[in-house]
Design an enzyme around this catalytic site. Sequence first.
Site, PDB file in Angstrom:
ATOM      1  N   GLY A 138       0.836  -1.209   0.000  1.00 21.08           N
ATOM      2  CA  GLY A 138       0.000   0.000   0.000  1.00 21.08           C
ATOM      3  C   GLY A 138       0.855   1.237   0.000  1.00 21.08           C
ATOM      4  O   GLY A 138       2.064   1.162  -0.206  1.00 21.08           O
ATOM      5  N   ASN A 139       0.241   2.384   0.187  1.00 24.42           N
ATOM      6  CA  ASN A 139       1.017   3.617   0.307  1.00 24.42           C
ATOM      7  C   ASN A 139       0.330   4.549   1.281  1.00 24.42           C
ATOM      8  O   ASN A 139      -0.740   4.257   1.787  1.00 24.42           O
ATOM      9  CB  ASN A 139       1.225   4.253  -1.072  1.00 24.42           C
ATOM     10  N   ARG A 140       0.953   5.688   1.541  1.00 24.45           N
ATOM     11  CA  ARG A 140       0.509   6.538   2.646  1.00 24.45           C
ATOM     12  C   ARG A 140      -0.522   7.594   2.246  1.00 24.45           C
ATOM     13  O   ARG A 140      -0.804   8.502   3.015  1.00 24.45           O
ATOM     14  CB  ARG A 140       1.737   7.215   3.274  1.00 24.45           C
TER      15      ARG A 140
END
Length: 409
Positions: free
Chosen positions: A220-222
């Site tokens: 995932g990412n932020r």
Amino acid sequence: MSGSDKTRDLAGQRVLVCVGGGIAAYKALELVRRLRDAGAEVQVAMTAGAQQFVTPLSFQALSGQPTRTTLWDGAAEQAMGHIELARWADRVVIAPATADLMARLAHGLADDLVATLCLATTAPILIAPAMNHRMWQHPATRANLATLRERGIQVVGPNDGPLAEGESGPGRLAEPEEIVAALSGATLRAATVPQDLAGLNVVVSAGPTYEDLDPVRYLGNRSSGKMGFAVAASAARRGASVTLIAGPVQLATPTGVARVDVRSAAQMHRAVFAALPADIYIGAAAVADYTPREPAANKIKKSSESLALDLVRTPDILAEVAAQTQALKLVVGFAAETNNVAEYARRKLEAKRLDMIVANRVGIADGGFESDQNAMTAYWKDGERSFASAPKTQLADELIDLIVERLNA
Ligand code: C5P
């Protein structure tokens, strides 16, 4: 529009601030100060719980008016009865709105001063919830929230982030400036928001995507999704029919927006194309560039010292939307860069054949992915515009201003 211009419409407004009993009550002090700075007349009512966190005297000093704390105060009632106070208000703001207060409002209770004022007023009510994230996500709170929304109560926040108890999640009180902006935005909207996107279909993507590695892990990412959600909200306020394709985020659906929840880049791709045709596409999502070739059916076990993942490219949704034959009026991309922002953004503008790209620098202290604030620059073929650091809700409005300008250019 600068921040002070934006809040000018609060000048002379009578705002009743109701403070609930949570640790975020201290932030309501700053809210009162900002409302007064914006020219509003402010009175404050506190629940018994709120008084355990902040004193009525602090609010009195900032509002310049006696703070109301109970239904049973003869002197205060004689000066201004509670029904009179409920009628006095042009706007009511509840900050923080605790789970208990939301439940009492949803059920129409009048068991203390604040609940009674909320029942007796005909002024529009805005609530800024704040509580532990598990309480926020509890089905009882969700149901109360839905009831309050149905009644037209405006909801700001809660924001995602660290909570008082050392936990993290959605539950933080919206920042005072966001509450003021929402309040003035709503007042402005009631009076003068131009319906310059009326009749247009707008599709917005927002948030991260999660690419499953196995049944328990993902890449995932932020991305918080806040910018995309704010853009969707802003477009809807301007009269557009908005479809928001949301990656996995815990954000409230903006008023009047149709939301489709997705998880992976592939799902987002399908959902975006299902939402077309549209007039405007705004790709604010942080779509994963790579996804596992084959997610493992069972949990991947530790065996050797290192593990190589076999990843394949995801479809570039934005580039595909821009390339498809159905003529969109405007395709807008976002670019989060850590360096050479302008150069990389202009390259993407061309490579993906976009009408506009909005770039921001990530990895700096104030702004970017998880922040409520941001600074950004929009680039198009023969121009650019910088937006100074501001809450994402305000930037979204300013970006929509620019989009309307570019549509008419
Ligand atoms: O190339 P980069 O990922 O930096 O470009 C960012 C822009 O492209 C964003 O608007 C994002 O929504 C979009 N994008 C996309 N599909 C991808 C990757 C990025 O729509 N697979």
